[in-house]
Design an enzyme around this catalytic site. Structure first.
Site, PDB file in Angstrom:
ATOM      1  N   GLY A 123       0.803  -1.224   0.000  1.00 21.84           N
ATOM      2  CA  GLY A 123       0.000   0.000   0.000  1.00 21.84           C
ATOM      3  C   GLY A 123       0.834   1.271   0.000  1.00 21.84           C
ATOM      4  CG  ASP A 135      -1.214   6.223  -9.585  1.00 28.39           C
ATOM      5  OD1 ASP A 135       0.016   6.257  -9.810  1.00 28.39           O
ATOM      6  OD2 ASP A 135      -1.690   5.957  -8.460  1.00 28.39           O
ATOM      7  CG  ASP A 136      -4.597   8.735  -7.959  1.00 25.74           C
ATOM      8  OD1 ASP A 136      -5.588   8.643  -8.697  1.00 25.74           O
ATOM      9  OD2 ASP A 136      -4.289   7.870  -7.119  1.00 25.74           O
ATOM     10  CE1 TYR A 154      -7.182   4.523 -10.648  1.00 25.10           C
ATOM     11  CE2 TYR A 154      -5.803   6.407 -11.189  1.00 25.10           C
ATOM     12  CZ  TYR A 154      -6.700   5.783 -10.343  1.00 25.10           C
ATOM     13  OH  TYR A 154      -7.108   6.407  -9.197  1.00 25.10           O
ATOM     14  CD1 TRP A 189      -3.995  -1.085  -7.719  1.00 24.85           C
ATOM     15  CD2 TRP A 189      -1.925  -0.694  -8.445  1.00 24.85           C
ATOM     16  NE1 TRP A 189      -3.335  -0.400  -6.735  1.00 24.85           N
ATOM     17  CE2 TRP A 189      -2.046  -0.143  -7.157  1.00 24.85           C
ATOM     18  CE3 TRP A 189      -0.700  -0.546  -9.106  1.00 24.85           C
ATOM     19  CZ2 TRP A 189      -1.018   0.533  -6.509  1.00 24.85           C
ATOM     20  CZ3 TRP A 189       0.335   0.124  -8.463  1.00 24.85           C
ATOM     21  CH2 TRP A 189       0.181   0.646  -7.176  1.00 24.85           C
ATOM     22  CG  ASN A 199      -7.180  -0.151  -5.824  1.00 21.50           C
ATOM     23  OD1 ASN A 199      -6.094  -0.231  -5.275  1.00 21.50           O
ATOM     24  ND2 ASN A 199      -7.378   0.585  -6.916  1.00 21.50           N
ATOM     25  CG  ASP A 203      -5.524   3.565   0.693  1.00 26.84           C
ATOM     26  OD1 ASP A 203      -6.682   3.615   0.235  1.00 26.84           O
ATOM     27  OD2 ASP A 203      -4.519   3.391  -0.016  1.00 26.84           O
ATOM     28  CG  ASN A 260      -3.455  -1.350  -2.978  1.00 27.27           C
ATOM     29  OD1 ASN A 260      -2.609  -1.506  -2.114  1.00 27.27           O
ATOM     30  ND2 ASN A 260      -4.017  -0.177  -3.224  1.00 27.27           N
TER      31      ASN A 260
END
Length: 776
Positions: A14, A121-122, A166, A225, A227, A232, A260
């Protein structure tokens, strides 16, 4: 003929959660080897996007740590993928920035790393002026840098690229028509793998159709990926459920899948164990039913193995992990056995009701109670019956608390399964979570059956409502302490409130307020239904704990339900319940001892034993008992909180009945055991003095903390107070106030953290007091 690439299946550490220790990562590699997982993506702490330190090389000490980690992974057959996130501040057209990026990656390559990832990302889509002149688009800039880095590293066999778009919900205008993804698909070198999360950031399911669409645009199979178990984004949620919603047949459309997981390392045993089962089932050529992946069978298998981990002593760094021992023994590839031969657990027997008011909760079922040295079966609840008096002083065990073992015995599989059901997956709850919410929803919707002034309810209906009181209550799994702690406190409030409803909530014939007016503010739609498949899980925070909270009249007041756990975990058990007349003797004794201790004086035979209790507790216990809540621990009553729904009416009743009774009990002449009866009566009258109308207009109810316990665990006192505020709100109160002495800083801070604000100073009944209030 081109050699088929290995399917990458493993773990992402993470990025935004609590970093794992070196010893935990070593245990992780043992687990991965045991379960057949082959890839670990490492996002080092100093390379987080918000830290902006991707330019700096590692020190000699950091180099040594990273080299050990890489070698440990490789010794377990795990591909170590080193990831960097330079997108936040890199100037793509700067040769200097590119050189710094290459230097950092070359340093890691020299340590033995052979797989890399570049993540964009982000981040903001905009380009600086220099980059706008050098590149035709944002995607073009990212792809150019990525291709350059890939060639510089010698075109490693595993090289991952995470795009800014993504997932399907981030693509503009859509996946198939996104100019960004089209540029990535056309210009990114074909052996670079693109990361994808699915239709959403946290996708409930992955389908072949959606993956085929993105594969067509990217011109290569993506790597997921996943999640699904990431937590989090919500500090009150944890995901202990099995890997689910991804059919093994999807592998033909994927380059790999990396999970993740939860930020808390110990919470990831079941997610990773079941991921291994999913991966192995997809590799099998046999297609019989036994080898097909089933989340429920995978959960049972993981639980069975996890019990060995949970019930062994935790040694430094968990170096004694039994996963390492199991890895030396080869197991069948289809080891996701159906454990139907095992005895059914408590959760297995919980029926599932539709979430509405038509079906009552089930009656208590027979549960297994295991204690050290003996096993027995009991039909009785293992906690105190809500609403039952404690009976006895601090020197003896409260009835109903026996058999819990204080959390000192070994955990049973049914206990852990209960916890897994409460903290299951982001889009759904397990059976125990469903059962809890269904019971509370039914009890809330049918509380009119036991309202204080209900006259037409059939006894059969009342008995049906009260049958819910048989549920067991245990504290389990201290490795997941903050989450269990949060749910425990919320459940204590909910249980106390449900017990309080019986004979205390006002029905719709009351002038003060009605249960209907109160409960229309409570959560009507469960969060899981509110989320649906089109919403991200963070749209409704808190999970089961949050849903229980929203079923209460004050559920929207988050500050009342924020309970940070104590620094050191404890297995001490508490219960909160409404006051009963049998509690009076113990409460009087407790408040008398508290008064003598704080005043630093010895108990005098000249002092009537009831004096302190009559002054501090008596009026509320006699005239407003329905708003008094008791706190118990294993030894009995240890505190209480007092409430008054309507202060105006309460003051009139005090003058009419309470004060005359006190004058009779403490006469000024003859046979009196109080040295100054006139002074005592005067103090009692001052205690019940008048408050200004301007205060009572907005804050008609009052809170009294004379017997609030002084505990190391402050969250218990906060939970006790929240239970009382819930009852006041349910019967129509719009605001509550409390008077505190200005020198009592601890209590002032306590109330301030619960949303109370200073309203009056110098106008309280004691003239020196501070009045704090909050709206409900």
């Amino acid at each position: 003929m081109e050699e088929k690439k290995q399917f990458l299946c493993g773990v992402v550490e993470g990025f935004y959660g609590r970093p794992w220790t070196m010893d935990q990562r070593k245990v992780l590699f043992q687990w991965m080897q045991s379960w057949g997982l082959n890839t670990y993506l490492y996002g080092p702490k100093d390379d987080l996007k918000h830290r902006l330190l991707w330019r700096e090389v590692y020190s000699l000490e950091e180099e040594g740590q990273l080299r050990i980690l890489i070698k440990e992974a490789q010794s377990r057959g795990v591909t170590f993928v080193y990831a960097l996130s330079p997108g936040q501040d890199i100037v793509f057209s700067s040769s200097c920035d590119l050189t710094l990026l290459k230097r950092k990656l070359r340093q890691v390559s020299d340590l033995g790393c052979q797989a890399f990832a570049v993540l964009f990302d982000d981040i903001d889509h905009s380009l600086c002026q220099a980059d706008s002149e050098a590149f035709s688009s944002f995607a073009h800039a990212q792809v150019t840098i990525t291709n350059e880095i890939y060639r510089f590293l010698g075109e490693p066999p595993v090289f991952l690229f995470c795009p800014t778009e993504y997932c399907g919900s981030l693509c503009s205008p859509s996946v198939s028509k996104s100019p960004y993804l089209q540029t990535v698909g056309e210009d990114l070198l074909p052996d670079i793998t693109v990361i994808w999360t699915g239709t959403k950031v946290i996708s409930r399911k992955l389908s072949v159709d959606c993956l085929s669409e993105v594969e067509s645009v990217l011109q290569r199979p993506p790597l997921i990926w996943d999640n699904l178990h990431a937590n989090d984004y919500d500090s009150r949620r944890l995901f202990l459920g099995p890997f689910k919603g991804r059919e093994p047949q999807l592998r033909s459309n994927l380059r790999g899948l990396l999970l993740n997981p939860n930020c808390e390392f110990e919470a990831n045993y079941i997610p990773l164990h079941s991921l291994g089962s999913w991966y192995r089932s997809g590799k099998e050529e046999r297609k019989d039913e036994e080898c097909e992946y089933c989340p429920d069978r995978a959960l049972s298998a993981a639980l069975h193995d996890w019990m060995e981990e949970l019930n062994q002593p935790l040694q430094a760094g968990r170096q004694s992990s039994r996963a390492d021992q199991r890895s030396s023994a080869q197991t069948p590839r289809c080891q996701t056995p159906d454990r139907s031969d095992c005895p059914p657990t408590l959760v297995d027997r919980l029926p599932v009701f539709p979430l509405n008011s038509s079906s009552p909760p089930s009656s208590p079922t027979k549960v297994k109670v295991e204690t050290e040295g003996e096993k027995k079966t009991s039909n009785q609840p293992q906690g105190p019956r809500p609403g039952a008096p404690s009976g006895g002083g601090r020197g003896q065990k409260a009835q109903g608390w026996g058999g819990l073992g204080g959390g000192k015995g070994l955990l049973s599989e049914s206990q852990v399964r209960l916890l897994v059901g409460l903290y299951y997956l982001p889009h759904e709850y397990g059976l125990s979570g469903q059962k809890l919410l269904q019971d509370l929803s039914w009890l809330k919707a049918n509380c009119h059956l036991v309202s204080a002034n209900s006259k037409k309810t059939a006894p059969q209906k009342i008995d049906e409502w009260r049958a819910w009181w048989g549920g067991a209550n245990r504290a389990v799994l201290y490795d997941l302490y903050p989450y269990v702690w949060d749910l425990r406190n919320t459940a204590l409030v909910a249980k106390a409130f449900i017990c309080w409803l019986d004979g205390r909530v006002l029905s719709d014939s009351s002038a003060l307020g009605t249960w209907k007016n109160c409960f229309h503010l409570c959560g009507k739609t469960p969060g899981a239904d509110l989320l649906g498949v089109e919403s991200e899980p963070w749209a409704f925070k808190g999970g089961v704990s949050g849903e229980v909270q929203m079923l209460l009249p004050i559920g929207s007041s988050n500050e009342l339900f924020t309970h940070p756990p104590p620094l050191f975990p404890t297995s001490r058990l508490y219960n909160i319940r409404p006051y009963h007349s049998k509690d009076k003797l113990e409460l009087y004794r407790m408040v008398r001892q508290l008064h003598l201790r704080t005043q630093g004086v010895q108990e005098s035979s000249a002092l009537h034993p009831d004096v302190i209790g009559d002054r501090c507790l008596g009026p509320c216990l006699v005239l407003s008992p329905e708003y008094c809540f008791i706190l118990e621990d294993e030894l009995g009553v240890c505190g209480c909180v007092l409430g008054i729904l309507d202060v105006r009416m309460f003051a009139k009743r005090c003058q009419a009945s309470w004060m005359p009774a006190m004058r009779d009990k403490y006469p000024t002449k003859g046979g009196n055991t109080h040295p100054n009866p006139q002074d005592l009566i005067q103090l009692m009258e001052e205690d019940q003095g008048e408050y200004p109308e301007s205060l009572l207009f907005h804050f008609p109810s009052q809170l009294r903390l004379d017997a609030l316990p002084e505990l190391v665990d402050v969250s218990v006192s906060r939970t006790l107070l929240t239970a009382m505020l819930t009852a006041l709100k349910a019967n129509g109160s719009q605001g509550v106030f409390c008077e505190v002495q200005p020198t009592d800083r601890q209590r002032l801070e306590f109330l301030t953290k619960l949303g109370f604000l200073e309203i009056l100073r110098g106008e309280a009944r004691s003239r020196e007091g501070v009045v704090l209030g909050r709206l409900l």
